[in-house]
Design an enzyme around this catalytic site. Sequence first.
Site, PDB file in Angstrom:
ATOM      1  N   LEU C  43       0.854  -1.195   0.000  1.00 16.01           N
ATOM      2  CA  LEU C  43       0.000   0.000   0.000  1.00 16.01           C
ATOM      3  C   LEU C  43       0.886   1.240   0.000  1.00 16.01           C
ATOM      4  O   LEU C  43       1.757   1.387   0.859  1.00 16.01           O
ATOM      5  CB  LEU C  43      -0.919   0.018   1.225  1.00 16.01           C
ATOM      6  CG  LEU C  43      -1.800  -1.213   1.464  1.00 16.01           C
ATOM      7  CD1 LEU C  43      -2.764  -0.949   2.627  1.00 16.01           C
ATOM      8  CD2 LEU C  43      -2.566  -1.602   0.217  1.00 16.01           C
ATOM      9  N   VAL C  81       2.518  -1.753   4.396  1.00 16.89           N
ATOM     10  CA  VAL C  81       2.063  -0.369   4.284  1.00 16.89           C
ATOM     11  C   VAL C  81       3.312   0.505   4.308  1.00 16.89           C
ATOM     12  O   VAL C  81       4.116   0.420   5.243  1.00 16.89           O
ATOM     13  CB  VAL C  81       1.152  -0.023   5.474  1.00 16.89           C
ATOM     14  CG1 VAL C  81       0.660   1.405   5.378  1.00 16.89           C
ATOM     15  CG2 VAL C  81      -0.014  -1.001   5.548  1.00 16.89           C
ATOM     16  N   CYS C  82       3.488   1.343   3.302  1.00 11.20           N
ATOM     17  CA  CYS C  82       4.682   2.200   3.241  1.00 11.20           C
ATOM     18  C   CYS C  82       4.737   3.130   4.446  1.00 11.20           C
ATOM     19  O   CYS C  82       3.802   3.892   4.711  1.00 11.20           O
ATOM     20  CB  CYS C  82       4.662   3.033   1.965  1.00 11.20           C
ATOM     21  SG  CYS C  82       5.895   4.337   1.966  1.00 11.20           S
ATOM     22  N   ILE C  83       5.832   3.097   5.160  1.00 15.49           N
ATOM     23  CA  ILE C  83       5.919   3.833   6.425  1.00 15.49           C
ATOM     24  C   ILE C  83       5.819   5.353   6.238  1.00 15.49           C
ATOM     25  O   ILE C  83       5.140   6.030   7.016  1.00 15.49           O
ATOM     26  CB  ILE C  83       7.206   3.452   7.212  1.00 15.49           C
ATOM     27  CG1 ILE C  83       7.180   4.084   8.612  1.00 15.49           C
ATOM     28  CG2 ILE C  83       8.470   3.846   6.461  1.00 15.49           C
ATOM     29  CD1 ILE C  83       8.196   3.488   9.561  1.00 15.49           C
ATOM     30  N   ALA C  86       2.270   6.217   5.468  1.00 18.63           N
ATOM     31  CA  ALA C  86       1.396   5.894   6.593  1.00 18.63           C
ATOM     32  C   ALA C  86       1.519   6.928   7.712  1.00 18.63           C
ATOM     33  O   ALA C  86       0.508   7.399   8.251  1.00 18.63           O
ATOM     34  CB  ALA C  86       1.709   4.503   7.118  1.00 18.63           C
TER      35      ALA C  86
END
Lengths: 116, 116, 136, 136, 95, 95
Positions: C43, C81-83, C86
């Site tokens: 994501l 999930v891309c940090i 996010a």
Amino acid sequence: MTTLIIVDQPPYGSWAGREALDMVFSLAAFDQPSALLFIGPGVNWLRTHQTPAELGQKSAEKNLSAASLFGVESIFADQSACEQYRVTQERMLPGVALTSNIQKILNAHNRVAFAG
Amino acid sequence: MTTLIIVDQPPYGSWAGREALDMVFSLAAFDQPSALLFIGPGVNWLRTHQTPAELGQKSAEKNLSAASLFGVESIFADQSACEQYRVTQERMLPGVALTSNIQKILNAHNRVAFAG
Amino acid sequence: MPNSVVYTLVITAAPWVSQAPQTALMFAREVLLAGHHIDRVFLYGEGVHLASSLSTPPSDEVNWSKEWSQFLNQHKIPATVCIASALRRGIIDETEQSRYELAANNLRMPFEIAGLGEWVESNLSSDRVIYFHGAS
Amino acid sequence: MPNSVVYTLVITAAPWVSQAPQTALMFAREVLLAGHHIDRVFLYGEGVHLASSLSTPPSDEVNWSKEWSQFLNQHKIPATVCIASALRRGIIDETEQSRYELAANNLRMPFEIAGLGEWVESNLSSDRVIYFHGAS
Amino acid sequence: MTNNHHNSGTLHILNKAPEHPRFAACLEALSPSDTLVLIENAVLACASVPLPDQSLALTADIKARGLTASCEGIQTIGYGDLVQLTETHTKIISW
Amino acid sequence: MTNNHHNSGTLHILNKAPEHPRFAACLEALSPSDTLVLIENAVLACASVPLPDQSLALTADIKARGLTASCEGIQTIGYGDLVQLTETHTKIISW
């Protein structure tokens, strides 16, 4: 196998371009070959003299200038979009290769993606 | 003072149109006069025979059909957009007033807004 | 299976805004039905909102976050999930909650927060990387 | 003040996606400087993400959620988050957390969750309703 | 849709409405050996703009939008067919 | 920018790039007595498309995008001026 990331959104009005650059920087950080292609209003990334302090955003110009430092192989831009937006050679970031044949650029890269 | 809400996004691909309809329904719920104007690809809201079950979304057609029940005063649509998208009279929700003069519709309403 | 293909799916747009997470789920189901393998779901950007544990659509609407989470659990598919995406957008796991001293966390299981390095790795390990973008 | 105008500001796009919350904040500051009044700020659609208490941008970037929250607190301006938009997108206060038995809440103070009725009311009570949309 | 050999052309997956700038950009980028799949909002093009011969469109998106009658000129496919196209094409661009 | 009497025209606030369909829709909707303010991405139009006489553009957005030299033909305003325009116009549309 070079990954080409396309930017078609202008800077400041949205974050899409910054997220495209982050993808390219990550590829470079892991020693994977990458390239950028600016099309449509995305070419406004390439204009010099950006001064966004009043907006409270970091400079897109500085953000992009890091690209060659970080090891991005090529930065391409659609010539007609540059002409349309008057991003002339003397007002353009150095190291940009203008192209009038997008299809050729796309065909020359195995992986091609937008950030969003 | 009728509030005109404009829809220029097609259904299903984004939620913008549904959120525009919610605004109109809220105005109606509080007995405030409201109207809808569909322009550009937004006119695809007006086509009959929508069957979105496979997408797992509720029918935009049914959503919009509630508009007149809820007391929305008028539903306008840009005639040329309807022609472009072949939303013909026999394939159009009933009660839509076609217009070739958007400017006139906008001038006739004191408050005009998009949902996003 | 000689013709088995390894996929990474990247979703860059949010549910209840775009159709991307829905199309991606339909696609993902058919990938498995065809006997292929999904290496990872990633994501990015607005796509991180799919990993919110707090999304609460009306009860007569599909909850795309929940549907995705069930699909991932059922087939044991890793989902990242891309940090950077996010954190900006307020999608937080326990680790980030304590690192930044935040009041809550809202990452839905089995999603995990990690860097773009996971995407780079998927580019190398997958035969196909398919992107699902928003429509606007 | 005879020329004082009452404003409602509606934000329909998210920070770190669009410029809308930034432009709206610059505008709001100038509204007060000009001696006018802001009746309410209303977050709708994607705009509800501005009310997340968990947004954590890099420390060298402006935190627009925090900036907005400080501005609203300082000037005691009511700020409403549309409940339907918020629930779908996982922006939750304590009330909704307990109603839907969710694990956390993430609404930043002083934002409050309420229905579109507040927007309808603002349409009646304000001299101007100004919308700040996304760019894409 | 049944051949299993690899296709040398690019598979373009387009989900934008015809008014969206990326729609035109995609069509301009299309080579003769490429395949174009219209999904989501892009299927609205079936009712409104001329499309190249190598165009396909997702059935579920067409049905949702009430476009079955308008899309008779275009080959329609299911999600499974789309997967198969991503299998036979090594290069794929999502617009 | 200093007159305080009410203006009967509509104030249009446009934030989309020239390629965005809403940009053209806004320009088509403009009546001669209306005022157009370009903000955010819309200021890119100063460098690329002909604009009607009643156009203004936000200085901060022009400077951010390095467009000061390209926008010499258009009147630029600050956020405070924009507030003043919303004060003198009773009808405002954000595109």
